[in-house]
Design a protein around this motif. Structure first.
Motif, PDB file in Angstrom:
ATOM      1  N   SER A   1      56.906   6.746  13.921  1.00  0.00           N
ATOM      2  CA  SER A   1      57.099   7.368  15.231  1.00  0.00           C
ATOM      3  C   SER A   1      55.904   7.087  16.132  1.00  0.00           C
ATOM      4  N   ASP A   2      54.761   6.792  15.549  1.00  0.00           N
ATOM      5  CA  ASP A   2      53.592   6.429  16.361  1.00  0.00           C
ATOM      6  C   ASP A   2      53.902   5.279  17.323  1.00  0.00           C
TER       7      ASP A   2
ATOM      8  N   ASP B   1      57.597  16.222  19.586  1.00  0.00           N
ATOM      9  CA  ASP B   1      57.183  15.474  18.390  1.00  0.00           C
ATOM     10  C   ASP B   1      57.382  16.364  17.165  1.00  0.00           C
TER      11      ASP B   1
ATOM     12  N   TYR C   1      56.954  17.425  11.686  1.00  0.00           N
ATOM     13  CA  TYR C   1      56.928  18.403  10.584  1.00  0.00           C
ATOM     14  C   TYR C   1      58.116  19.361  10.597  1.00  0.00           C
TER      15      TYR C   1
ATOM     16  N   THR D   1      60.209  11.533  11.927  1.00  0.00           N
ATOM     17  CA  THR D   1      59.648  10.472  11.102  1.00  0.00           C
ATOM     18  C   THR D   1      60.092  10.612   9.650  1.00  0.00           C
TER      19      THR D   1
ATOM     20  N   SER E   1      58.018   9.721   7.418  1.00  0.00           N
ATOM     21  CA  SER E   1      56.724   9.705   6.713  1.00  0.00           C
ATOM     22  C   SER E   1      56.445  10.986   5.939  1.00  0.00           C
ATOM     23  N   LYS E   2      56.676  12.132   6.553  1.00  0.00           N
ATOM     24  CA  LYS E   2      56.165  13.366   5.971  1.00  0.00           C
ATOM     25  C   LYS E   2      57.171  14.000   5.000  1.00  0.00           C
TER      26      LYS E   2
ATOM     27  N   ARG F   1      56.713   2.929   7.218  1.00  0.00           N
ATOM     28  CA  ARG F   1      56.611   3.064   8.655  1.00  0.00           C
ATOM     29  C   ARG F   1      57.975   3.142   9.365  1.00  0.00           C
TER      30      ARG F   1
END
Ligand SMILES: *Cc1c(COP(=O)(O)O)cnc(C)c1O
Length: 379
Positions: free
Chosen positions: A93-94, A205, A208, A231, A233-234, A242
């Motif tokens: 997401s970055d 965003d 989390y 994302t 990722s978490k 990614r």
């Protein structure tokens, strides 16, 4: 070679010469380290994901991946009950957070006389994700940092309005929800009223959100100017690959599509993310486990005298008891093989951010903290 001495900086744009890069948490190779510093998931991807990825490592690597992530977008659309035109996938997401500056914000230097100053404004609360100021600087935007209240809440709509610091016309507003590094969750009611007042684009965003009591995904469909960022990722244990995505109005998604690289999302990542969505019950179990571990760990910390902010994420933002500073606690933990995050140049350098790992990880962390307590508090 030119006969003029050139140290290299002459070729670099002045804006770039002034930049300070984003500082990610340490990715240590040290053995036996309990790694609680970058909010990674302590549980591995599902067997199904690992199998699919291994199976995809063959002759295919010769070929470019799907430039539009068709299958993944279809699956995500089904998952969230939206249209696939409402989704864009990114290299984490970055990447998408950065693309949003390109698509929605006019750099100060390129703004023509008649274009409003607000077109160059990027706005966010502080403290929140420390990437936002970096992205703003890179883009040559005007930063508008708005402080949260003393207990890290979003100021009331009335307070924001009366306090002239908040800008309703900002070209782009980032809101981390639940917030990082505080862990505080915001209600979709307050986010809705915040979005309602904004003329520019708002990015919620939600890196989390899976650890929180509620999320604000519905706002991505209710508002034309709201994008929700998620994302893998978490909560889906896929940092390495990614994969992140935005959900929002098709016109915003189209704009982002125009400014991305053609093959921005790697092939194995697409395979992994798609397979992840087919093992959701496995991930839900792990998320529930992490939440339970978080809440138990928070209670233990409080009984040791730590000030622990209520958290809706997979980390806790804590202030150690006594007069020894957070840096010394950070180093003491490091010596005992526990790596947490300490933000050196921050107004909150009196706190540590501790990622929630497995129960075993947290037992080790607790043991180290107890040792440090007797060392620091009894001397
Ligand atoms: C981790 C994180 C991200 C980045 O996620 P990637 O998809 O790995 O790029 C974005 N926003 C916040 C607030 C995060 O903590």
């Amino acid at each position: 070679m030119s006969k003029h001495a050139n140290t290299g900086s002459d070729w670099v744009r002045p804006l770039v010469q002034r930049l300070r890069p984003y500082e990610p948490g340490e990715q240590s190779k040290e053995k036996g380290l309990v790694k609680l510093n970058t909010n990674e998931n302590p549980y591995p991807p599902s067997d199904r994901v690992l199998k699919a990825m291994k199976a995809a490592v063959d002759d295919r690597l010769r070929l470019y991946p799907d430039p539009c992530c068709h299958s993944l977008k279809e699956a995500l659309a089904g998952f969230h009950g939206v249209q696939s035109e409402q989704i864009i996938v990114g290299n984490g997401s970055d990447e998408l957070l950065a693309l949003a500056t390109r698509a929605f914000v006019e750099p100060q230097s390129s703004r023509q006389g008649h274009v409003q100053k607000n077109r160059s404004v990027i706005q966010y609360f502080v403290p929140s994700y420390s990437l936002y100021p970096v992205l703003s600087e890179i883009h040559g935007a005007i930063r508008n940092e708005v402080p949260l209240t003393k207990d890290f809440a979003i100021p009331s709509a009335r307070k924001l309005k009366s306090e002239s610091r908040w800008n309703n016309g900002a070209a782009l507003t980032y809101v981390t929800t639940p917030n990082a590094p505080t862990g505080r969750g915001y209600t979709s009611r307050e986010l809705r009223s915040l979005c309602r007042g904004q003329q520019g684009v708002v990015i919620l965003d939600e890196a989390y959100a899976d650890f929180a009591e509620e999320n604000a995904m519905s706002l991505a469909s209710d508002f034309k100017n709201v994008l929700v960022s998620r994302t893998f990722s978490k909560s889906y244990a896929l940092c390495f690959q990614r994969i992140g995505y935005f959900v929002g109005h098709p016109s915003l998604v189209r704009a982002l599509d125009c400014v991305r690289d053609s093959y921005n999302v790697n092939g194995l990542g697409q395979v992994a993310a798609l397979e992840t969505l087919k093992s959701l019950s496995y991930y839900r179990k792990n998320i529930t486990r992490i939440i339970k571990t978080r809440d138990t760990f928070a209670l233990r910390l409080r009984s040791l005298g730590f000030d622990v902010l209520p958290s809706q994420a997979n980390f806790l933002f804590v202030k150690p008891p006594g007069s020894v500073d957070a840096k010394t606690w950070f180093e003491g933990l490091r010596e005992r093989k526990v790596l947490v995050r300490w933000f050196a140049d921050s107004p909150h350098s009196d706190r540590l951010r501790i990622t929630i790992g497995t129960r075993d990880n947290m037992r080790q962390c607790m043991n180290a903290l107890q040792t440090l307590c007797s060392q620091f508090l009894c001397s």
